[in-house]
Design a protein around this motif. Structure first.
Motif, PDB file in Angstrom:
ATOM      1  N   ARG A 294      17.772 -12.428  19.835  1.00 16.21           N
ATOM      2  CA  ARG A 294      16.954 -13.377  18.426  1.00 16.21           C
ATOM      3  C   ARG A 294      15.621 -12.691  18.547  1.00 16.21           C
ATOM      4  N   ALA A 295      14.837 -12.649  19.506  1.00 15.05           N
ATOM      5  CA  ALA A 295      13.399 -12.170  19.685  1.00 15.05           C
ATOM      6  C   ALA A 295      13.400 -11.002  18.672  1.00 15.05           C
ATOM      7  N   GLU A 296      14.304  -9.842  19.437  1.00 18.43           N
ATOM      8  CA  GLU A 296      14.367  -8.692  18.735  1.00 18.43           C
ATOM      9  C   GLU A 296      14.694  -8.427  17.566  1.00 18.43           C
ATOM     10  N   ALA A 297      15.513  -9.192  16.838  1.00 17.47           N
ATOM     11  CA  ALA A 297      15.785  -9.313  15.767  1.00 17.47           C
ATOM     12  C   ALA A 297      14.698  -9.652  14.679  1.00 17.47           C
ATOM     13  N   PHE A 298      14.106 -10.844  15.212  1.00 19.91           N
ATOM     14  CA  PHE A 298      12.706 -11.509  14.365  1.00 19.91           C
ATOM     15  C   PHE A 298      11.834 -10.357  14.329  1.00 19.91           C
ATOM     16  N   VAL A 299      11.516  -9.707  15.442  1.00 26.17           N
ATOM     17  CA  VAL A 299      10.356  -8.772  15.566  1.00 26.17           C
ATOM     18  C   VAL A 299      10.758  -7.713  14.391  1.00 26.17           C
ATOM     19  N   GLU A 300      11.878  -7.101  14.366  1.00 27.32           N
ATOM     20  CA  GLU A 300      12.252  -6.193  13.516  1.00 27.32           C
ATOM     21  C   GLU A 300      12.110  -6.695  11.838  1.00 27.32           C
ATOM     22  N   GLU A 301      12.320  -8.002  11.807  1.00 28.11           N
ATOM     23  CA  GLU A 301      12.258  -8.421  10.516  1.00 28.11           C
ATOM     24  C   GLU A 301      10.581  -8.675  10.212  1.00 28.11           C
ATOM     25  N   THR A 302       9.846  -8.870  11.145  1.00 28.95           N
ATOM     26  CA  THR A 302       8.561  -8.679  10.894  1.00 28.95           C
ATOM     27  C   THR A 302       8.098  -7.307  10.601  1.00 28.95           C
ATOM     28  N   LEU A 303       8.507  -6.421  11.282  1.00 29.77           N
ATOM     29  CA  LEU A 303       8.007  -5.081  11.239  1.00 29.77           C
ATOM     30  C   LEU A 303       8.336  -4.746   9.612  1.00 29.77           C
ATOM     31  N   ARG A 304       9.582  -5.230   9.307  1.00 33.41           N
ATOM     32  CA  ARG A 304       9.958  -4.795   7.898  1.00 33.41           C
ATOM     33  C   ARG A 304       9.107  -5.554   6.737  1.00 33.41           C
ATOM     34  N   ARG A 305       8.910  -6.635   6.773  1.00 36.72           N
ATOM     35  CA  ARG A 305       8.126  -7.450   6.108  1.00 36.72           C
ATOM     36  C   ARG A 305       6.688  -7.376   5.875  1.00 36.72           C
ATOM     37  N   GLU A 306       6.129  -7.300   7.254  1.00 33.12           N
ATOM     38  CA  GLU A 306       4.730  -7.451   7.360  1.00 33.12           C
ATOM     39  C   GLU A 306       4.506  -6.547   8.548  1.00 33.12           C
ATOM     40  N   PRO A 307       4.541  -5.357   8.146  1.00 34.08           N
ATOM     41  CA  PRO A 307       4.017  -4.393   9.469  1.00 34.08           C
ATOM     42  C   PRO A 307       2.661  -4.615   9.633  1.00 34.08           C
ATOM     43  N   SER A 308       2.157  -4.408  10.806  1.00 30.96           N
ATOM     44  CA  SER A 308       0.827  -4.285  11.087  1.00 30.96           C
ATOM     45  C   SER A 308       0.080  -3.180  10.536  1.00 30.96           C
ATOM     46  N   LEU A 309       0.708  -1.966  10.190  1.00 30.15           N
ATOM     47  CA  LEU A 309       0.202  -0.927   9.798  1.00 30.15           C
ATOM     48  C   LEU A 309       0.805  -0.976   8.212  1.00 30.15           C
ATOM     49  N   THR A 310       0.010  -1.583   7.319  1.00 32.37           N
ATOM     50  CA  THR A 310       0.595  -2.065   5.867  1.00 32.37           C
ATOM     51  C   THR A 310       0.456  -0.886   4.798  1.00 32.37           C
ATOM     52  N   ALA A 311      -0.250   0.061   5.181  1.00 33.82           N
ATOM     53  CA  ALA A 311      -0.164   1.290   4.558  1.00 33.82           C
ATOM     54  C   ALA A 311      -0.988   2.488   5.224  1.00 33.82           C
ATOM     55  N   TRP A 312      -0.697   3.660   4.732  1.00 32.67           N
ATOM     56  CA  TRP A 312      -0.978   4.666   5.418  1.00 32.67           C
ATOM     57  C   TRP A 312      -1.272   5.905   4.405  1.00 32.67           C
ATOM     58  N   ARG A 313      -2.160   6.856   4.586  1.00 31.23           N
ATOM     59  CA  ARG A 313      -2.808   7.864   3.809  1.00 31.23           C
ATOM     60  C   ARG A 313      -1.983   9.072   3.871  1.00 31.23           C
ATOM     61  N   ARG A 314      -2.027   9.798   2.698  1.00 29.15           N
ATOM     62  CA  ARG A 314      -1.739  11.482   2.674  1.00 29.15           C
ATOM     63  C   ARG A 314      -2.349  11.961   1.594  1.00 29.15           C
ATOM     64  N   ILE A 315      -2.503  13.220   1.509  1.00 23.81           N
ATOM     65  CA  ILE A 315      -3.539  14.147   0.505  1.00 23.81           C
ATOM     66  C   ILE A 315      -2.709  15.051   0.179  1.00 23.81           C
ATOM     67  N   THR A 316      -2.715  15.299  -1.060  1.00 22.96           N
ATOM     68  CA  THR A 316      -1.576  16.453  -1.807  1.00 22.96           C
ATOM     69  C   THR A 316      -2.419  17.614  -1.495  1.00 22.96           C
ATOM     70  N   SER A 317      -1.384  18.673  -0.929  1.00 15.98           N
ATOM     71  CA  SER A 317      -1.587  19.994  -0.803  1.00 15.98           C
ATOM     72  C   SER A 317      -1.565  20.924  -2.069  1.00 15.98           C
ATOM     73  N   ARG A 318      -1.157  20.581  -3.172  1.00 15.70           N
ATOM     74  CA  ARG A 318      -1.166  21.224  -4.497  1.00 15.70           C
ATOM     75  C   ARG A 318      -0.696  20.145  -5.661  1.00 15.70           C
ATOM     76  N   GLU A 319      -0.915  20.613  -6.834  1.00 15.78           N
ATOM     77  CA  GLU A 319      -0.250  19.819  -7.684  1.00 15.78           C
ATOM     78  C   GLU A 319       0.920  19.457  -7.867  1.00 15.78           C
ATOM     79  N   THR A 320       1.382  18.227  -8.066  1.00 19.97           N
ATOM     80  CA  THR A 320       2.812  17.826  -7.714  1.00 19.97           C
ATOM     81  C   THR A 320       2.851  16.578  -8.753  1.00 19.97           C
TER      82      THR A 320
END
Length: 427
Positions: A294-320
């Motif tokens: 149960r603890a593992e399943a609850f952690v997995e749902e936390t990771l889906r709904r509210e991950p600690s890393l809420t957003a991450w960055r990328r940069i385009t190498s070309r026009e797209t």
């Protein structure tokens, strides 16, 4: 209301998005919903980032590492002021591309070292250590509850367990006299400096702590006698694509990447999972009865709904073009991972916490592709062990902040900055 202008960039006809506000940090989900429906690729002038909010689009970006590079992942979200930069220059602060901001030829070899450090087998072998560390920190939590009546888990057990575990996993525990609380303070300062909105005085303070962190890592990188099987031993033996050994700063970069990610995101995951579990007495009882599964399943749902890393960055190498929006070369993207996890096109009942849902691990809480988090299994193990042990040891634990906890006001990181708990009379 969010709309799209003639160029395809998201524009706002109502309130502007403030990615650093407490209002957004405490409840970002309405903003994510509006973005997904009205401007799934939206330009934010305050940060000069393109906000990508739909699960399908984010997966496309993460899987196309040639078009969307990670070179900007560790740049400060907002420019640092000159006084802070001068403080960091005094120690020669320099963190070259390593893992999270490396799209070059050296990435594969360095990632291979880290994947071996955090393999499923090594995590299984580390479980007794994780359980021991967790039990020791829960002893301190129990003592604090007995003396004070309540305790802030976010600044104690949830903060200390991941840094102790990470230092053990990397084989560098005991190699210096610096205590774990200091290392945790340094990593917290690092993310606030690079991902927060701070004034000049706060930046000076944070820059000083980040510089102390860097100097400590330099000392570790220059050690000649290190334990066999440790990260430092593996890095000393590694050769870069041109056959040269790693430089001190390259070793420092790997260590800083792992200590910041391994401590901060896991600590925040534990705090968020506990916060949500305590919101429902039925869920807390289910965790007591359900054991590790149960603890593992609850952690997995936390990771889906509210991950600690809420957003991450990328940069385009070309026009797209992404979802009909034309992006120039060098466009900086912010991939809203929390928005992806609550996208109704990807998940049924996306904002509900539903342990054992059919989608299981098919979320982006640890990213995707060649830069997926290499410490995912370790983080899962720490979260599972903590929730399982805490629920059984403190069956009458409850949230003690009447107004709910405040949240970190950072781009890319989100969790309660304070999580007060107490016990009911029937403890």
């Amino acid at each position: 209301m969010l709309t799209t202008d003639a160029t395809g960039a998201g524009a706002s006809t109502g309130r502007e998005i403030d990615l650093f506000s407490q209002e957004f940090a405490a409840d970002p989900f309405p903003v994510y919903s509006r973005l997904r429906s009205s401007a799934p690729v939206h330009y934010d002038p305050a940060t000069r980032l393109w906000l990508v909010s739909r699960d399908e689009d984010i997966r496309k970006v993460l899987l196309d590492s040639a078009t969307y590079r990670n070179d900007n992942a560790l740049r400060p979200v907002l420019p640092l002021r000159l006084p802070a930069l001068r403080i960091m220059e005094r120690v020669g602060f320099n963190i070259p591309p390593a893992l999270f901001n490396n799209s070059g030829d050296s990435h594969a070899g360095l990632r291979g070292i880290v994947l071996r450090m955090f393999s499923a087998q090594r995590v299984r072998e580390a479980l007794p250590m994780i359980e021991r560390v967790t039990a020791e920190e829960l002893d301190l939590l129990e003592a604090a509850l007995e003396v004070e009546g309540r305790c802030d888990v976010a600044s104690t057990a949830a903060r200390t367990i991941p840094i102790r575990v990470m230092l053990e996993m990397l084989g560098i525990a005991g190699l210096s006299e610096v205590d774990t609380a200091t290392v945790a303070e340094w990593t917290d300062a690092f993310i606030t400096l690079f991902w927060g909105r701070t004034d000049k005085d706060e930046q000076r303070l944070l820059a000083g702590r980040a510089s102390d962190f860097y100097a400590w890592l330099c000392d570790l990188a220059e050690l000649r006698e290190v334990p066999d099987g440790s990260l430092l031993a593996a890095l000393a033996a590694h050769r870069m694509p041109d056959g040269s050994p790693m430089t001190r700063d390259e070793i420092v970069a790997i260590c800083s990447n792992l200590l910041v990610a391994g401590h901060v995101t896991t600590s925040q995951m534990i705090s968020t999972a506990l916060c949500r579990a305590l919101e429902s007495p039925d869920e807390w009882q289910a965790l007591q009865a359900g054991g590790p599964e149960r603890a593992e399943a609850f952690v997995e749902e936390t990771l889906r709904r509210e991950p600690s890393l809420t957003a991450w960055r990328r940069i385009t190498s070309r026009e797209t073009t992404l979802n009909g929006v034309e992006l120039p070369a060098d466009a900086e993207l912010l991939l809203l991972l929390t928005s992806a996890g609550t996208d109704p096109e990807a998940f049924e009942d996306p904002e509900g916490i539903c342990p054992f849902r059919d989608s299981g691990r098919q979320h982006l809480g640890f990213g995707l592709g060649r830069h997926r988090c290499p410490g995912a299994e370790l983080a899962r193990a720490e979260g599972r062990v903590f929730l399982d042990m805490a629920a059984r040891r403190f069956p009458n634990l409850r949230a003690a902040d009447a107004d709910g906890p405040p949240f970190l006001e950072l781009v890319s990181f989100r969790a309660p900055s304070r999580l007060l708990v107490a016990q009911t009379d029937g403890k």
